[in-house]
Every structure is written in structure tokens, then in C-alpha cells.
Design an enzyme around this catalytic site. Structure first.
Site, PDB file in Angstrom:
ATOM      1  CB  CYS A   1       3.002  -5.205  12.479  1.00 51.58           C
ATOM      2  SG  CYS A   1       3.894  -6.542  11.600  1.00 51.58           S
TER       3      CYS A   1
ATOM      4  CG  HIS B   1       0.775  -4.645   6.827  1.00 53.13           C
ATOM      5  ND1 HIS B   1       0.984  -3.524   7.756  1.00 53.13           N
ATOM      6  CD2 HIS B   1       1.271  -5.536   7.216  1.00 53.13           C
ATOM      7  CE1 HIS B   1       1.485  -4.232   8.982  1.00 53.13           C
ATOM      8  NE2 HIS B   1       1.613  -5.411   8.806  1.00 53.13           N
ATOM      9  CD  GLU B   2      -0.470  -8.999   6.168  1.00 51.09           C
ATOM     10  OE1 GLU B   2      -1.013  -8.252   7.375  1.00 51.09           O
ATOM     11  OE2 GLU B   2       0.642  -9.513   6.419  1.00 51.09           O
TER      12      GLU B   2
ATOM     13  CG  HIS C   1       5.045  -8.706   6.715  1.00 52.50           C
ATOM     14  ND1 HIS C   1       6.156  -8.204   7.510  1.00 52.50           N
ATOM     15  CD2 HIS C   1       3.877  -8.598   7.163  1.00 52.50           C
ATOM     16  CE1 HIS C   1       5.410  -7.817   8.598  1.00 52.50           C
ATOM     17  NE2 HIS C   1       4.177  -8.020   8.125  1.00 52.50           N
TER      18      HIS C   1
END
Ligand SMILES: CNC(=O)c1cccc(C)c1Nc1nc(N2CCN(c3ccccc3Cl)CC2)nc(N2CSC[C@H]2C(=O)NC)n1
Length: 187
Positions: free
Chosen positions: A114, A157-158, A161
Site C-alpha cells: 500500500c 483494496h481501494e 480505503h
């Protein structure tokens, strides 16, 4: 242009916030930010530019990583086969949402990196192997996309966020390299 100095690192509170939806029509700021995020990812994947501007390579970037708590992510996944071919997936997604996902799970065998984490955190990040997402593009057009394996992992993963979740939140504390037998390991 966006450089590593613009990317906030773990410990910064914005990385733990739930980001706000983006409204349409896009403001000039939200439009431009999306374009700059894509430019960063492309630069980060160019050996010369990455070296020149000391950029870490990435295939995904979320606005909260730039201290902008808005639901927008940029994805730039190169085509693994031919060099300099069309990218596999190159887009800015506004208000992305997972509509459905497989029971089957998957993880990148080498673990995840990351841009907001300046350390190597070993361990398997187990995610959904297949996802169906919806998102809006710059013009406000709604899209629906089915993804599997590496691209599906990148998107998740994004998306994390946007909800204040870091990849290592998913790593098994007792045994970081644990994954059930039916978890697909992605190279
Ligand atoms: C700890 N072990 C590891 O990191 C790890 C270790 C080995 C393999 C993988 C596959 C690992 N994992 C991992 N590698 C990546 N890249 C590989 C290099 N690449 C890249 C770099 C330079 C130019 C062009 C490109 Cl294409 C950029 C992307 N990216 C992510 N993630 C997690 S999902 C979001 C995505 C992200 O963009 N992170 C910044 N994970």
C-alpha cells in the site's frame, strides 16, 4: 503532478474515516483530482518517471490517500501479456459499490502493498475472488463491472480505503500466512 509527498501515511486520521459520496455533475476539483490520480499511477509504472520522481509503483489509488475523504478511486492495471499494450483496466470510479461477490475467496500469495504503508507487512489478505461492482464515471454514467482474481483484489483494496480499512486489518493475527484450503492464491 502528484508525488509521494502528497500521499498520507498510516497514522493519519483521514485513512480511518468513512469517505463522503461524490455529487454530480462533478466539480472541477473532483474531475481534476481523478485525472491526477490516474496520471500518478501511470507515472508510477514508468521506470524512468518512477525513478526521476521517486514514485512507488501502484495499480490503485484512493482519494483518502491524498487526504481527500471522497468516494473516488483510480485503477490502472497494465495488461500482463503484451508490453505497452492497452491496459487491462484504466479508469476513475466515483461512488464505487460492490453489488455482489463470490463465496470463493482469494489472496495475493505475496501479500499486499500500500502506498500509504512504508513497511512490508507480511501475510495473506483474504478477499472475495469475484465481485460485481457499480460505479459512476467522470460524465456521471453508471457502469456495472464483473471482476475476478487480481483486478478484484485491487478494487477491494481501494474500496477499503473509502471505508477507513487498511489491508493489514484483514491479516490473521495468530498466523499471518493462514488461509483456508479453499482460498485461491493469486501469483
Ligand atoms: C507485500 N508484498 C507485495 O506487495 C507484493 C510482492 C510481490 C508481488 C505482489 C503482487 C505484491 N503485492 C502487491 N503488488 C502490487 N504491485 C506490484 C508492482 N506494481 C508495479 C511496480 C512497478 C511498475 C509497475 C507496476 Cl504494475 C504495482 C502493483 N500492488 C499491490 N497492491 C495491493 S492491492 C493494491 C495494489 C497496489 O497498487 N499497491 C500499491 N500488492
Amino acid at each position: 503532478m502528484i508525488t509521494m509527498n502528497d500521499i498520507i501515511r498510516e497514522g493519519h486520521p483521514t485513512l480511518r474515516k468513512v469517505a463522503e459520496e461524490v455529487s454530480f455533475p462533478l466539480s472541477d476539483a473532483d474531475r481534476e483530482l481523478g485525472e491526477k490520480m490516474t496520471e500518478f499511477l501511470k507515472n508510477s509504472q514508468d521506470p524512468e518517471l518512477a525513478e526521476k520522481y521517486q514514485l512507488r509503483g501502484g495499480v490503485g489509488l484512493a482519494a483518502p490517500q491524498l487526504d481527500v475523504s471522497k468516494r473516488m478511486i483510480a485503477i490502472e492495471i497494465p495488461n500482463m501479456e503484451e508490453e505497452d499494450g492497452e491496459p487491462f483496466l484504466s479508469t476513475v470510479m466515483y461512488n464505487p459499490k460492490i453489488l455482489s461477490h463470490s463465496v470463493q475467496q482469494a489472496a495475493i500469495e505475496e501479500g499486499e502493498g500500500c502506498l500509504s504503508v512504508d513497511r512490508h507487512v507480511p501475510g495473506l489478505v483474504v478477499r472475495n475472488a469475484k465481485i460485481t461492482i457499480s460505479y459512476f464515471d467522470q460524465e456521471g454514467e453508471k457502469h456495472k463491472l464483473r471482476l475476478k482474481h487480481y483486478p478484484a483484489i485491487v478494487i477491494q483494496h481501494e474500496l477499503d480505503h473509502l471505508n477507513g480499512i487498511m489491508f493489514y486489518d484483514h491479516i490473521n493475527k495468530q498466523n499471518p500466512n493462514y488461509a483456508a484450503d479453499d482460498v485461491l492464491l493469486i501469483q
